[in-house]
Design a protein around this motif. Structure first.
Motif, PDB file in Angstrom:
ATOM      1  N   GLU A 146       0.848  -1.182   0.000  1.00  0.00           N
ATOM      2  CA  GLU A 146       0.000   0.000   0.000  1.00  0.00           C
ATOM      3  C   GLU A 146       0.893   1.244   0.000  1.00  0.00           C
ATOM      4  O   GLU A 146       1.989   1.227   0.559  1.00  0.00           O
ATOM      5  CB  GLU A 146      -0.919  -0.008   1.227  1.00  0.00           C
ATOM      6  N   GLN A 147       0.393   2.304  -0.607  1.00  0.00           N
ATOM      7  CA  GLN A 147       1.178   3.525  -0.766  1.00  0.00           C
ATOM      8  C   GLN A 147       1.701   4.051   0.563  1.00  0.00           C
ATOM      9  O   GLN A 147       2.832   4.521   0.647  1.00  0.00           O
ATOM     10  CB  GLN A 147       0.350   4.599  -1.486  1.00  0.00           C
ATOM     11  N   ARG A 148       0.907   3.986   1.615  1.00  0.00           N
ATOM     12  CA  ARG A 148       1.353   4.496   2.922  1.00  0.00           C
ATOM     13  C   ARG A 148       2.578   3.732   3.419  1.00  0.00           C
ATOM     14  O   ARG A 148       3.484   4.311   4.000  1.00  0.00           O
ATOM     15  CB  ARG A 148       0.210   4.434   3.941  1.00  0.00           C
ATOM     16  N   PHE A 149       2.608   2.421   3.186  1.00  0.00           N
ATOM     17  CA  PHE A 149       3.788   1.648   3.601  1.00  0.00           C
ATOM     18  C   PHE A 149       5.020   2.066   2.800  1.00  0.00           C
ATOM     19  O   PHE A 149       6.110   2.159   3.350  1.00  0.00           O
ATOM     20  CB  PHE A 149       3.535   0.145   3.483  1.00  0.00           C
ATOM     21  N   TRP A 150       4.844   2.329   1.501  1.00  0.00           N
ATOM     22  CA  TRP A 150       5.982   2.805   0.718  1.00  0.00           C
ATOM     23  C   TRP A 150       6.497   4.134   1.248  1.00  0.00           C
ATOM     24  O   TRP A 150       7.706   4.363   1.308  1.00  0.00           O
ATOM     25  CB  TRP A 150       5.622   2.932  -0.767  1.00  0.00           C
ATOM     26  N   GLN A 151       5.590   5.022   1.653  1.00  0.00           N
ATOM     27  CA  GLN A 151       6.018   6.301   2.207  1.00  0.00           C
ATOM     28  C   GLN A 151       6.865   6.100   3.466  1.00  0.00           C
ATOM     29  O   GLN A 151       7.899   6.757   3.643  1.00  0.00           O
ATOM     30  CB  GLN A 151       4.792   7.167   2.551  1.00  0.00           C
TER      31      GLN A 151
END
Length: 117
Positions: free
Chosen positions: A32-37
């Motif tokens: 998920e994008q938040r984990f990549w951030q």
């Protein structure tokens, strides 16, 4: 329920696939994008690019434990550990008022009475 959770921006839980090279092998990781951030933040904080950080993490874990059955799951947990370490250790403890004994019908908080004697 509070809107902190239900109001989450859908872009943050949209999955994104990135190709990274780990030990000379190109692999795809879907998070998920938040984990990549968060992973990007960890990498920068430690002075690495994200691919470098992922490779070092992979190498350390395999050296300690052998094969990693689900690297994406490991990364999600790493993110939660990182976030947990960001919370101040001196966070105030949750305090609740004492509960009333059975049969006490008052809506006001129960205050024990000392018997004089």
């Amino acid at each position: 329920m509070c809107k902190i959770y239900s109001g989450t921006d859908p872009a943050l839980y949209e999955t994104t696939t990135r190709s990274v090279r780990i030990n000379g092998v190109v692999t795809s990781l879907r998070l998920e994008q938040r984990f990549w951030q968060i992973i990007d933040e960890i990498a920068v904080t430690d002075g690495y690019s994200t691919p470098q950080f992922l490779g070092l993490l992979h190498d350390e874990v395999t050296a300690q434990r052998g094969d990693i059955p689900n690297f994406a799951s490991l990364l999600r947990v790493v993110c939660t550990i990182y976030l947990q370490k960001q919370v101040p250790a001196t966070a105030p403890a949750h305090h609740t008022a004492p509960t009333a004994p059975q049969g006490h019908a008052s809506q006001e908080p129960y205050t024990p009475q000392l018997k004089s004697g």
